[in-house]
Design a protein around this motif. Structure first.
Motif, PDB file in Angstrom:
ATOM      1  N   GLU A  95     -10.530  -5.174  -6.447  1.00  0.00           N
ATOM      2  CA  GLU A  95      -9.760  -6.393  -6.667  1.00  0.00           C
ATOM      3  C   GLU A  95      -8.478  -6.049  -7.420  1.00  0.00           C
ATOM      4  OE1 GLU A  95     -12.371  -9.113  -8.638  1.00  0.00           O
ATOM      5  OE2 GLU A  95     -13.610  -9.444  -6.861  1.00  0.00           O
ATOM      6  N   LYS A 130     -15.902  -3.088  -3.659  1.00  0.00           N
ATOM      7  CA  LYS A 130     -14.820  -4.058  -3.519  1.00  0.00           C
ATOM      8  C   LYS A 130     -13.781  -3.822  -4.624  1.00  0.00           C
ATOM      9  CE  LYS A 130     -13.859  -9.045  -3.456  1.00  0.00           C
ATOM     10  NZ  LYS A 130     -14.420 -10.398  -3.659  1.00  0.00           N
ATOM     11  N   TRP A 166       0.018  -1.255   4.583  1.00  0.00           N
ATOM     12  CA  TRP A 166       0.574  -2.324   3.767  1.00  0.00           C
ATOM     13  C   TRP A 166       2.052  -2.061   3.483  1.00  0.00           C
ATOM     14  CZ3 TRP A 166      -3.665  -3.072  -0.568  1.00  0.00           C
ATOM     15  CH2 TRP A 166      -4.853  -3.485   0.042  1.00  0.00           C
ATOM     16  N   ASP A 197       0.108  -7.069   4.916  1.00  0.00           N
ATOM     17  CA  ASP A 197      -0.536  -6.097   5.799  1.00  0.00           C
ATOM     18  C   ASP A 197       0.293  -5.918   7.060  1.00  0.00           C
ATOM     19  OD1 ASP A 197      -0.950  -8.361   7.251  1.00  0.00           O
ATOM     20  OD2 ASP A 197      -3.137  -8.389   7.026  1.00  0.00           O
ATOM     21  N   GLY A 203     -10.179  -9.210  -1.971  1.00  0.00           N
ATOM     22  CA  GLY A 203     -10.221  -7.820  -2.392  1.00  0.00           C
ATOM     23  C   GLY A 203     -10.273  -6.900  -1.204  1.00  0.00           C
ATOM     24  N   LEU A 204     -10.153  -5.614  -1.499  1.00  0.00           N
ATOM     25  CA  LEU A 204     -10.211  -4.580  -0.467  1.00  0.00           C
ATOM     26  C   LEU A 204     -11.611  -3.993  -0.464  1.00  0.00           C
ATOM     27  CD1 LEU A 204      -8.756  -2.797   1.623  1.00  0.00           C
ATOM     28  CD2 LEU A 204      -8.176  -1.234  -0.264  1.00  0.00           C
ATOM     29  N   GLU A 232     -12.257   0.286   5.805  1.00  0.00           N
ATOM     30  CA  GLU A 232     -11.502  -0.390   4.750  1.00  0.00           C
ATOM     31  C   GLU A 232     -11.058  -1.725   5.332  1.00  0.00           C
ATOM     32  OE1 GLU A 232      -8.338   1.961   3.242  1.00  0.00           O
ATOM     33  OE2 GLU A 232      -9.632   3.636   2.638  1.00  0.00           O
ATOM     34  N   LEU A 279      -1.324 -10.298   0.983  1.00  0.00           N
ATOM     35  CA  LEU A 279      -2.650  -9.964   0.466  1.00  0.00           C
ATOM     36  C   LEU A 279      -2.699 -10.019  -1.056  1.00  0.00           C
ATOM     37  CD1 LEU A 279      -3.430  -6.883   2.757  1.00  0.00           C
ATOM     38  CD2 LEU A 279      -3.909  -9.298   3.198  1.00  0.00           C
ATOM     39  N   PHE A 301      -9.490  -5.685   4.031  1.00  0.00           N
ATOM     40  CA  PHE A 301      -9.105  -6.660   3.007  1.00  0.00           C
ATOM     41  C   PHE A 301      -9.535  -8.036   3.487  1.00  0.00           C
ATOM     42  CE2 PHE A 301      -6.662  -9.456   0.387  1.00  0.00           C
ATOM     43  CZ  PHE A 301      -6.463  -8.762  -0.802  1.00  0.00           C
ATOM     44  N   THR A 343      -2.058   3.437   3.654  1.00  0.00           N
ATOM     45  CA  THR A 343      -2.458   2.106   4.144  1.00  0.00           C
ATOM     46  C   THR A 343      -1.398   1.640   5.119  1.00  0.00           C
ATOM     47  OG1 THR A 343      -1.272   0.816   2.469  1.00  0.00           O
ATOM     48  CG2 THR A 343      -3.455   1.619   1.859  1.00  0.00           C
TER      49      THR A 343
END
Length: 595
Positions: free
Chosen positions: A175, A173, A274, A194, A153-154, A141, A200, A143, A272
């Motif tokens: 978005e 991807k 994040w 992140d 996007g991721l 994964e 992000l 970004f 994640t």
């Protein structure tokens, strides 16, 4: 001077209350804002996580598709065209930014955007970290900023393996433009960073790829070399600490370069590395809260000072009125003493009047009993002659049978003597029954109700007026629904009612050859209905409305009390007494039934 000092103290108090209220309201408003911002952050984290989880399942499922392995192995144009179309439909249905397939050298051989000018087909992505990690670890994964689409996007990747080793990598991807558009509808700026504090996803496009902290120059150079964020400068966000005590920050938005105060709430995005940030503006809420707090403090202060002033004024007045109160108290005590004496006298008078009324009530009750007794004696006077005639016949017969017994005894005919004596005994019993009924009827009795045989009451009344019925050849019929009916009444007084009704009926039928009197009795639940009717001329219409009024009579020598007393007796027993004309006079009596 004391008054001026009080005014100064009041002003100082109001100013102190105002400052305290402003401080407290501001802290309360910031606390509420922080709570609301935290709730908003948790809700928006759920949205971001939902979008990521939805896209994560796509490469896992697609990696199991045999069409992709077949396309990677054969590189057949028809298979690749079919794969392009499949990716295109999947991207539309799942709202993915792009879906494409890389071979084992990193070249895109199929993509969902194959129709567009920015198609990924033919592009080499071997330098991308998500490709390198997927080839090494099986999935990745990452970004990043799109080098072809120019949209961030991721990237979610999955390696496809064949019998001879890796065949390629599937890339999806994700978005977040739709999420960012939703966030822009709110007044709170929202962004996701992140683990390096780089923005992000954000509702403020100008903040994308800026940082909330300082990134070392070496790391920054490495990021630029990888083209993860394109040519972004990775500059710090325009956010500074505004007030450490209240934990507020100041952020400059593109539309407001001067900056505004915010409270910040953060929440980690699960699965994640994040962190989601929500900035809640404080100006409107703090201004409203401080205005309300200061107004409330001013109101409380004014009311408190007013209450204190009122208390002081009241105290002065009370001191002035204490003397007057003492004088009024003495005057009131004197008046109370005088009034108490008057009330005592009035109370004594009231007791005397109550005793007098009690005596009057007892006298009235005695008079009513005397009136009932007088009515009975009046009835006795009417039936005395007939009863005397009724008794005279048995007495004459007794004398005759006694003389015959004397002669028969001289002859020695003891059998006939015994028969004569038996007859004499029967005649004396009849005389005793007649005189006993007269004595019971004439006796003054209390009106106590009891269980009474209706048949016995009617037979007693018949015994008293039987001679007059036979004398005038009047037929008396008695019909009862049962062999006997037990009612709740005063026996002697109820018997007086039937004697009065039979006497009235006999007098109404005087001179009539076919005179008949009928007594019917029937039960209706808890009540007994008794009808006494004759076939005479009936009651005159002019006396019907006043029939139960004292001294209302149709007889030349009558007192007009018989029906009045009868009505009172029935009412005392809990019954009703009604008179009407129906082929003669009809009297209907209802009494409680003994159960």
């Amino acid at each position: 001077m004391p008054r001026l000092l009080l005014i100064v103290l009041a002003l100082v108090l109001l100013i102190g209350l105002d400052r305290f209220a402003r401080f407290g309201a501001e802290r309360w408003a910031l606390s509420q804002l922080r709570t609301d911002a935290q709730a908003a952050a948790e809700l928006r984290v759920s949205l971001v996580r939902s979008e990521i989880e939805k896209q994560r399942t796509l490469p896992i499922v697609l990696a199991q598709d045999p069409d992709m392995r077949a396309a990677l192995e054969s590189r057949d144009a028809a298979r690749l065209d079919a794969l392009d179309a499949k990716f295109e439909q999947l991207a539309i249905g799942t709202r993915a930014g792009a879906i494409y397939l890389l071979d084992n050298k990193g070249v895109a051989i199929a993509a969902s955007n194959y129709r567009t000018a920015t198609s990924f087909v033919g592009s080499n992505y071997a330098f991308r970290p998500y490709y390198l990690r997927a080839m090494a670890e099986g999935s990745a994964e990452h970004f990043a900023f799109g080098t072809v689409s120019k949209r961030p996007g991721l990237y979610l990747t999955r390696r496809l393996d064949g019998p001879n080793g890796p065949l390629g990598v599937l890339v999806v991807k994700a978005e977040f433009e739709a999420i960012e558009a939703d966030w822009r509808r709110f007044v709170e700026p929202t962004f996701v960073t992140d683990d390096r504090a780089i923005v992000l996803v954000t509702s403020v496009p100008e903040w994308r790829f800026q940082t909330t902290g300082t990134i070392p120059s070496e790391q920054k150079a490495e990021i630029r070399t990888s083209l993860q964020f394109g040519d972004a400068e990775l500059t710090p966000l325009p956010i500074t600490v505004d007030d450490a005590a209240s934990a507020t920050i100041r952020a400059k938005l593109p539309a407001d370069p001067r900056g505004r105060q915010f409270v910040e709430a953060t929440a980690a995005v699960p699965t994640t590395d994040w962190m989601l940030h929500v900035l809640a503006p404080t100006e409107a809420a703090v201004n409203l809260a401080t205005a309300a707090g200061r107004s409330l403090a001013l109101l409380v202060g004014v009311l408190g000072l007013g209450a204190a002033g009122f208390w002081l004024l009241r105290r002065q007045r009370l001191l002035g009125e204490q003397t007057r109160q003492a004088a009024m108290r003495r005057d009131l005590e004197e008046r109370v003493a005088a009034r108490t004496a008057e009330l005592s006298a009035a109370n004594d008078q009231l007791r005397a009047e109550m005793a007098e009324r009690r005596r009057a009530r007892l006298a009235m009750q005695a008079m009513q009993d005397d009136l009932v007794q007088a009515s009975k004696l009046a009835v006795l006077g009417q039936i005395a002659a007939s009863v005397a005639h009724e008794v005279n016949q048995p007495v004459a017969a007794i004398r005759t049978f006694a003389e015959n017994a004397e002669l028969l005894l001289a002859r020695g005919d003891t059998g006939m003597v015994r028969s004569n004596l038996s007859t004499i005994t029967t005649l004396t019993e009849r005389i005793g029954a007649i005189t006993g009924e007269l004595r019971a009827f004439a006796r003054k009795t209390p009106g106590e109700v009891e269980h009474v045989s209706l048949r016995g009451v009617i037979d007693g009344a018949h015994l008293l007026v039987g001679h007059r019925l036979r004398e005038q050849e009047i037929a008396l019929s008695v019909e009862m629904a049962e062999a006997d009916i037990i009612v709740v009444a005063a026996r002697v007084r109820l018997e007086q009612v039937f004697v009065n009704l039979l006497q009235n009926a006999i007098e109404a039928l005087s001179g009539q050859t076919d005179g008949r009197i009928r007594i019917d009795a029937r039960t209706e639940g808890e009540r007994v209905t008794i009808i006494v009717a004759d076939n005479g001329p009936g009651l005159p219409p002019e006396v019907m409305s006043e029939l139960f009024m004292p001294f209302t009579t149709t007889k030349p020598k009558g007192l007009g009390l018989g029906l009045v007393i009868s009505n009172d007796i029935i009412a005392e027993c809990g019954g009703t007494f009604v008179a009407e004309n129906r082929d003669g006079a009809v009297f209907t009596i209802t009494l409680p039934r003994a159960l």
